[in-house]
Scaffold this motif. Structure first.
Motif, PDB file in Angstrom:
ATOM      1  N   SER A 128       0.848  -1.191   0.000  1.00 28.20           N
ATOM      2  CA  SER A 128       0.000   0.000   0.000  1.00 28.20           C
ATOM      3  C   SER A 128       0.882   1.239   0.000  1.00 28.20           C
ATOM      4  O   SER A 128       1.684   1.432   0.919  1.00 28.20           O
ATOM      5  CB  SER A 128      -0.920  -0.004   1.225  1.00 28.20           C
ATOM      6  N   PRO A 129       0.774   2.142  -1.025  1.00 25.79           N
ATOM      7  CA  PRO A 129       1.696   3.272  -1.152  1.00 25.79           C
ATOM      8  C   PRO A 129       1.293   4.440  -0.256  1.00 25.79           C
ATOM      9  O   PRO A 129       0.287   4.395   0.459  1.00 25.79           O
ATOM     10  CB  PRO A 129       1.573   3.637  -2.629  1.00 25.79           C
ATOM     11  N   LEU A 130       2.083   5.501  -0.316  1.00 25.60           N
ATOM     12  CA  LEU A 130       1.800   6.715   0.428  1.00 25.60           C
ATOM     13  C   LEU A 130       0.467   7.310  -0.015  1.00 25.60           C
ATOM     14  O   LEU A 130       0.242   7.535  -1.204  1.00 25.60           O
ATOM     15  CB  LEU A 130       2.924   7.736   0.230  1.00 25.60           C
ATOM     16  N   ARG A 157       0.352  -3.464  13.559  1.00 28.88           N
ATOM     17  CA  ARG A 157       1.045  -3.685  12.291  1.00 28.88           C
ATOM     18  C   ARG A 157       0.117  -3.322  11.130  1.00 28.88           C
ATOM     19  O   ARG A 157      -1.115  -3.333  11.267  1.00 28.88           O
ATOM     20  CB  ARG A 157       1.493  -5.138  12.172  1.00 28.88           C
ATOM     21  N   ASP A 158       0.721  -3.015   9.974  1.00 33.27           N
ATOM     22  CA  ASP A 158      -0.085  -2.619   8.816  1.00 33.27           C
ATOM     23  C   ASP A 158       0.585  -3.120   7.549  1.00 33.27           C
ATOM     24  O   ASP A 158       1.667  -3.721   7.587  1.00 33.27           O
ATOM     25  CB  ASP A 158      -0.280  -1.102   8.774  1.00 33.27           C
ATOM     26  N   CYS A 166       0.320   3.169   8.621  1.00 36.68           N
ATOM     27  CA  CYS A 166      -1.126   3.359   8.482  1.00 36.68           C
ATOM     28  C   CYS A 166      -1.610   4.324   9.570  1.00 36.68           C
ATOM     29  O   CYS A 166      -1.519   4.031  10.766  1.00 36.68           O
ATOM     30  CB  CYS A 166      -1.838   2.021   8.586  1.00 36.68           C
ATOM     31  N   GLY A 167      -2.109   5.482   9.165  1.00 34.94           N
ATOM     32  CA  GLY A 167      -2.551   6.505  10.104  1.00 34.94           C
ATOM     33  C   GLY A 167      -3.953   6.267  10.635  1.00 34.94           C
ATOM     34  O   GLY A 167      -4.614   5.272  10.304  1.00 34.94           O
ATOM     35  N   PRO A 168      -4.450   7.214  11.435  1.00 34.28           N
ATOM     36  CA  PRO A 168      -5.796   7.063  12.026  1.00 34.28           C
ATOM     37  C   PRO A 168      -6.912   7.009  10.983  1.00 34.28           C
ATOM     38  O   PRO A 168      -7.965   6.416  11.245  1.00 34.28           O
ATOM     39  CB  PRO A 168      -5.932   8.297  12.924  1.00 34.28           C
ATOM     40  N   GLN A 169      -6.695   7.613   9.814  1.00 33.99           N
ATOM     41  CA  GLN A 169      -7.708   7.616   8.766  1.00 33.99           C
ATOM     42  C   GLN A 169      -7.554   6.430   7.821  1.00 33.99           C
ATOM     43  O   GLN A 169      -8.146   6.425   6.734  1.00 33.99           O
ATOM     44  CB  GLN A 169      -7.623   8.928   7.971  1.00 33.99           C
ATOM     45  N   PHE A 170      -6.763   5.447   8.231  1.00 34.33           N
ATOM     46  CA  PHE A 170      -6.496   4.255   7.424  1.00 34.33           C
ATOM     47  C   PHE A 170      -5.922   4.632   6.056  1.00 34.33           C
ATOM     48  O   PHE A 170      -6.282   4.066   5.021  1.00 34.33           O
ATOM     49  CB  PHE A 170      -7.770   3.412   7.264  1.00 34.33           C
ATOM     50  N   VAL A 173       0.759   7.197   5.694  1.00 31.87           N
ATOM     51  CA  VAL A 173       1.391   8.503   5.858  1.00 31.87           C
ATOM     52  C   VAL A 173       2.889   8.298   6.072  1.00 31.87           C
ATOM     53  O   VAL A 173       3.351   7.188   6.372  1.00 31.87           O
ATOM     54  CB  VAL A 173       0.785   9.266   7.048  1.00 31.87           C
ATOM     55  N   LEU A 174       3.651   9.400   5.904  1.00 32.01           N
ATOM     56  CA  LEU A 174       5.109   9.311   6.045  1.00 32.01           C
ATOM     57  C   LEU A 174       5.507   8.973   7.479  1.00 32.01           C
ATOM     58  O   LEU A 174       4.909   9.463   8.437  1.00 32.01           O
ATOM     59  CB  LEU A 174       5.749  10.642   5.633  1.00 32.01           C
TER      60      LEU A 174
END
Length: 324
Positions: A128-130, A157-158, A166-170, A173-174
């Motif tokens: 899954s990309p940025l 883990r993601d 994987c950020g809070p908004q799924f 992010v960097l």
């Protein structure tokens, strides 16, 4: 005495493999996530495919099993990790699971393909990309420190690519740089979130050495070798000069000895050819030349010769004529 259902099932799994109820099969402990079943025996596992009976383990996913006595039973073999895996129960080597298939918790090695990961008991690929959609799972561990106190650890883990999480908004992010605030290891580029909540380098991080430092180190080594070789060369020259001086002194002494021997022979020959003339007194000879003894000297005879001062009788031509 009443036996609980748990005691009853463990009893039959250990001693009666043909009558273990199929509805009682414990798997992973929710506190430690270690595999556990109703057999409660390090050598056995509860096989749900065979009427939930206890069977001997035939494989292992590690080189050590706590409590296993190799004198009693041979240690189970490892599986070929490129094609098969050994499940947590140690039943038998099983083909790898394709993407989207079911896998056991935290068992990324059960998933086929490169860069795969097991999330929520499902095989995914970390591609899954940025900014892309991502998924994650959370695992709560309970471990014990040196004082015996329980410590809870949360692992998230993601399936985001390296350098993102994987950020809070799924969304991916960097990742955060060093000294940034963090909550999980996955949030840091260094993959290490310290106890103080700051991204730091891992203790076992490989440090890359600069090229100029390699060059300086190489020059120091070369100079050190040259200095050692120079010192060895000077030492060799010194020892060689000493040996040469010894040879020179040896031959000089031999020449002096030969000269003295020739002088002594000449004096003896002269006395024999001209008996009327006496040689130089012994005292003068002893003062002007060195005497070399070829045998043990006779000290008494030497003392007598040293104390004898009589002048030998000189014959003249007239006396010779008279005798004739």
């Amino acid at each position: 005495m009443r036996l609980t259902l748990t005691t009853f099932c463990i009893f039959f799994c250990l001693f009666d493999r043909n009558h273990t109820p199929s509805f009682f099969v414990l798997k992973h402990n929710r506190g430690t996530w270690q595999y556990d079943d109703s057999c409660d025996n390090v050598y056995l596992f509860c096989d749900v495919n065979k009427n939930s009976t206890c069977q001997f383990k035939t494989c292992s996913n590690s080189d050590y099993i706590s409590g296993w006595d190799e004198k009693a039973f041979a240690f189970p073999s490892r599986c070929n990790s490129k094609e098969r895996y050994c499940p947590d129960n140690g039943s038998q080597c099983t083909p790898l699971v394709e993407t989207g298939g079911h896998c056991e918790p935290q068992r990324d090695d059960e998933c086929a393909g490169g860069n795969s990961i097991c999330l929520n008991s499902t095989c995914f690929v970390k591609v899954s990309p940025l900014g892309g959609h991502c998924g994650s799972d959370r695992t709560d561990y309970i471990s014990y420190n040196e004082n015996g106190d329980a410590v809870q650890q949360i692992i998230i883990r993601d399936n985001c690519t390296d350098g993102t999480y994987c950020g809070p908004q799924f969304e991916c992010v960097l990742s955060k740089p060093l000294n940034a605030h963090c909550e999980q290891d996955r949030e840091c580029l260094s993959n290490t979130c310290a106890d103080d909540g700051i991204c730091r380098n891992a203790p076992d991080l490989y440090h890359r050495i600069a090229t100029w430092l390699w060059a300086v180190t190489g020059c120091f080594i070369l100079v050190f070798i040259l200095v050692i070789l120079g010192m060895l060369w000077l030492l060799h020259r010194y020892q060689s000069r000493k040996e040469h001086e010894k040879f020179v002194r040896f031959f000089e002494h031999n020449e002096e000895f030969n000269r003295l021997m020739l002088t002594a022979d000449y004096q003896d020959h002269k006395e024999k050819m001209h008996p009327t003339h006496h040689s130089q007194p012994l005292e003068a000879v002893s003062k002007n030349s060195s005497v070399v003894y070829l045998a043990t000297p006779d000290y008494h005879e030497s003392a007598a010769l040293a104390n004898h001062h009589t002048t030998p009788t000189m014959t003249t031509p007239n006396s010779i004529r008279r005798t004739n």
